[in-house]
Scaffold this motif. Structure first.
Motif, PDB file in Angstrom:
ATOM      1  N   GLY A   1       0.778  -1.223   0.000  1.00 19.27           N
ATOM      2  CA  GLY A   1       0.000   0.000   0.000  1.00 19.27           C
ATOM      3  C   GLY A   1       0.813   1.278   0.000  1.00 19.27           C
ATOM      4  O   GLY A   1       2.023   1.291   0.221  1.00 19.27           O
ATOM      5  N   PHE A   2       0.085   2.370  -0.272  1.00 18.92           N
ATOM      6  CA  PHE A   2       0.602   3.726  -0.155  1.00 18.92           C
ATOM      7  C   PHE A   2      -0.237   4.453   0.888  1.00 18.92           C
ATOM      8  O   PHE A   2      -1.453   4.233   0.968  1.00 18.92           O
ATOM      9  CB  PHE A   2       0.493   4.481  -1.488  1.00 18.92           C
ATOM     10  N   TYR A   3       0.396   5.319   1.676  1.00 21.93           N
ATOM     11  CA  TYR A   3      -0.384   6.046   2.678  1.00 21.93           C
ATOM     12  C   TYR A   3       0.114   7.481   2.824  1.00 21.93           C
ATOM     13  O   TYR A   3       1.247   7.827   2.497  1.00 21.93           O
ATOM     14  CB  TYR A   3      -0.350   5.328   4.031  1.00 21.93           C
ATOM     15  N   GLY A   4      -0.790   8.309   3.340  1.00 22.91           N
ATOM     16  CA  GLY A   4      -0.466   9.677   3.686  1.00 22.91           C
ATOM     17  C   GLY A   4      -0.983   9.959   5.080  1.00 22.91           C
ATOM     18  O   GLY A   4      -2.021   9.430   5.481  1.00 22.91           O
ATOM     19  N   SER A   5      -0.262  10.789   5.831  1.00 23.73           N
ATOM     20  CA  SER A   5      -0.666  11.042   7.208  1.00 23.73           C
ATOM     21  C   SER A   5      -0.234  12.430   7.656  1.00 23.73           C
ATOM     22  O   SER A   5       0.591  13.084   7.017  1.00 23.73           O
ATOM     23  CB  SER A   5      -0.060   9.989   8.150  1.00 23.73           C
TER      24      SER A   5
ATOM     25  N   MET B   1       3.456  13.008   6.365  1.00 22.87           N
ATOM     26  CA  MET B   1       4.284  11.884   5.957  1.00 22.87           C
ATOM     27  C   MET B   1       3.605  11.192   4.773  1.00 22.87           C
ATOM     28  O   MET B   1       2.374  11.125   4.692  1.00 22.87           O
ATOM     29  CB  MET B   1       4.446  10.867   7.094  1.00 22.87           C
ATOM     30  N   ILE B   2       4.408  10.667   3.842  1.00 25.37           N
ATOM     31  CA  ILE B   2       3.909   9.789   2.796  1.00 25.37           C
ATOM     32  C   ILE B   2       4.800   8.545   2.791  1.00 25.37           C
ATOM     33  O   ILE B   2       6.007   8.632   3.041  1.00 25.37           O
ATOM     34  CB  ILE B   2       3.912  10.458   1.400  1.00 25.37           C
ATOM     35  N   GLY B   3       4.181   7.384   2.547  1.00 24.04           N
ATOM     36  CA  GLY B   3       4.986   6.188   2.651  1.00 24.04           C
ATOM     37  C   GLY B   3       4.422   5.005   1.899  1.00 24.04           C
ATOM     38  O   GLY B   3       3.321   5.058   1.338  1.00 24.04           O
TER      39      GLY B   3
ATOM     40  N   SER C   1       5.762  -4.043   7.540  1.00 21.42           N
ATOM     41  CA  SER C   1       6.887  -3.111   7.455  1.00 21.42           C
ATOM     42  C   SER C   1       6.433  -1.882   6.692  1.00 21.42           C
ATOM     43  O   SER C   1       5.522  -1.952   5.850  1.00 21.42           O
ATOM     44  CB  SER C   1       8.089  -3.755   6.762  1.00 21.42           C
ATOM     45  N   LYS C   2       7.056  -0.741   6.988  1.00 23.96           N
ATOM     46  CA  LYS C   2       6.723   0.485   6.272  1.00 23.96           C
ATOM     47  C   LYS C   2       7.934   1.408   6.236  1.00 23.96           C
ATOM     48  O   LYS C   2       8.809   1.373   7.112  1.00 23.96           O
ATOM     49  CB  LYS C   2       5.530   1.190   6.911  1.00 23.96           C
ATOM     50  N   PHE C   3       7.955   2.234   5.189  1.00 26.04           N
ATOM     51  CA  PHE C   3       9.016   3.210   4.996  1.00 26.04           C
ATOM     52  C   PHE C   3       8.374   4.509   4.556  1.00 26.04           C
ATOM     53  O   PHE C   3       7.519   4.506   3.651  1.00 26.04           O
ATOM     54  CB  PHE C   3      10.012   2.722   3.951  1.00 26.04           C
ATOM     55  N   ALA C   4       8.755   5.624   5.191  1.00 23.36           N
ATOM     56  CA  ALA C   4       8.074   6.885   4.901  1.00 23.36           C
ATOM     57  C   ALA C   4       9.029   8.066   4.929  1.00 23.36           C
ATOM     58  O   ALA C   4      10.076   8.042   5.600  1.00 23.36           O
ATOM     59  CB  ALA C   4       6.940   7.112   5.902  1.00 23.36           C
ATOM     60  N   TYR C   5       8.631   9.103   4.198  1.00 23.25           N
ATOM     61  CA  TYR C   5       9.330  10.384   4.185  1.00 23.25           C
ATOM     62  C   TYR C   5       8.298  11.484   4.419  1.00 23.25           C
ATOM     63  O   TYR C   5       7.147  11.384   3.979  1.00 23.25           O
ATOM     64  CB  TYR C   5      10.030  10.630   2.851  1.00 23.25           C
TER      65      TYR C   5
END
Length: 283
Positions: free
Chosen positions: A53-57, A79-81, A100-104
Motif C-alpha cells: 500500500g501507499f499512505y499519507g498522514s 508523511m507519505i509512505g 513493514s513500512k518506509f516513509a518520508y
C-alpha cells in the motif's frame, strides 16, 4: 537547536502516562482476554492475506519539560509512505503476521525559546512480526497476538537556521517494542470484509542520538530510554479480493531518558500522534 536539559548525576524525573494511552491499554488487554472465550463455528474467512500500500498522514511531535510537564517544543507536518502486510492462518487457526513500512515527510518546528523552522525532513522505518491464535465466531474472527517490533526515525534539522538564529542538528531515534494486540475480522460478504485492529506497544528499549558534532565545539550525544508505551488503532476495509482502504492512528509516549555517559544531558519526555489513510492492493 532542540533543547537539552542539564541535570545532576542522581536526578531522575518520573512522569505520569498519557491518559489516552492508559485507557486504551486497558481496553486492548481486556479485548485480548475476552477473545479467548469466543465461540467457535464454521465460516468462510480469508486465511491468507498479503498486500502492498501507499499512505499519507499528518503527524505531531511534542517535547515536555521534565519538571512541569508543560510542552515547550512542537513539530507538525505530513508523511507519505509505502508499506506491506502479510497475515496467514493455518488449519488450526494459528496466526502469523508481518508488517513493514518506509516513509518520508516534512515537519515545521516551533519553540518559545528558539523560534521557528520550516521544511524539516523526517525519515521513518518500522517493522514487526507476531504470532497469535484465531477464534472463529458466526460473524467475526477474533485474533489476539504478540510479537517483536522495531522503529527508526531520523529528524534532519542539521545545518538549518531558526527564526531566532539558532542552528539545528540531526537526531535519530530507535525503539524496540513488543506489540500486544487483537484483531476483529468480519465474515466476507461478496468478497468484502472489515478488519479492526487495536494494539498496545510495550516499550522495551530506545536510544536517541543527537548529532551535535555538526555544531562547532560540540560532540554527539547518545541517551538510553527505558520507559514508554505506544498504541496503534486501525480500521481496514477490503473492498474485494484486489484491495481496499484503511484508516489508522499511531501514538507514542516516551518518558525522560537516562543521563548520557557524561552524566550531564538527558532527552526530555516526548509524544507523537500520527493519523492517516492508506490505499492497498492485495496479492
Amino acid at each position: 537547536m532542540r533543547i537539552k536539559f542539564f541535570t545532576g548525576v542522581n536526578m531522575r524525573c518520573f512522569n505520569r502516562g498519557v491518559e489516552i494511552l492508559t485507557k486504551l491499554k486497558v481496553v486492548i488487554l481486556t479485548s485480548i482476554v475476552l477473545s479467548f472465550f469466543s465461540v467457535s463455528s464454521f465460516a468462510d474467512y480469508v486465511d491468507s492475506k498479503s498486500d502492498f500500500g501507499f499512505y499519507g498522514s499528518i503527524k505531531t511531535y511534542e517535547e515536555r519539560h521534565p519538571y512541569t510537564n508543560e510542552a515547550f517544543m512542537q513539530q507538525d507536518g505530513w508523511m507519505i509512505g509505502i508499506d506491506t502486510n502479510s497475515e496467514t492462518y493455518d488449519s488450526s487457526n494459528f496466526y502469523t503476521f508481518y508488517r513493514s513500512k518506509f516513509a518520508y515527510g516534512q515537519v515545521d518546528y516551533s519553540s518559545a525559546g528558539t523560534g521557528t523552522m520550516a521544511g524539516i525532513s523526517d525519515w521513518q522505518f518500522e517493522t514487526a512480526a507476531a504470532l497469535g491464535q484465531g477464534f472463529e465466531g458466526q460473524s467475526f474472527r477474533t485474533t489476539p497476538y504478540a510479537g517483536i517490533g522495531f522503529r527508526y526515525l531520523l529528524n534532519k534539522m542539521g545545518t538549518k537556521l531558526s527564526s531566532t538564529g539558532h542552528y539545528g542538528y540531526d537526531r535519530a531515534s530507535r525503539y524496540i517494542y513488543v506489540p500486544l494486540g487483537v484483531t476483529f475480522e468480519t465474515n466476507p460478504v461478496n468478497e468484502s470484509f472489515w478488519t479492526l485492529r487495536a494494539e498496545y506497544d510495550f516499550f522495551i528499549y530506545g536510544q536517541q542520538t543527537s548529532y551535535l558534532s555538526s555544531l562547532s565545539g560540540h560532540s554527539d550525544i547518545t541517551n538510553d530510554q527505558e520507559d514508554g508505551s505506544g498504541m496503534k488503532l486501525s480500521a481496514k476495509y477490503n473492498i474485494d479480493k484486489n484491495g481496499g482502504v484503511e484508516a489508522f492512528m499511531d501514538l507514542w509516549d516516551i518518558a525522560d531518558s537516562k543521563l548520557d555517559t557524561t552524566g550531564t544531558f538527558m532527552e526530555p519526555r516526548n509524544s507523537t500522534v500520527e493519523m492517516g489513510v492508506r490505499v492497498f492492493w492485495s496479492f
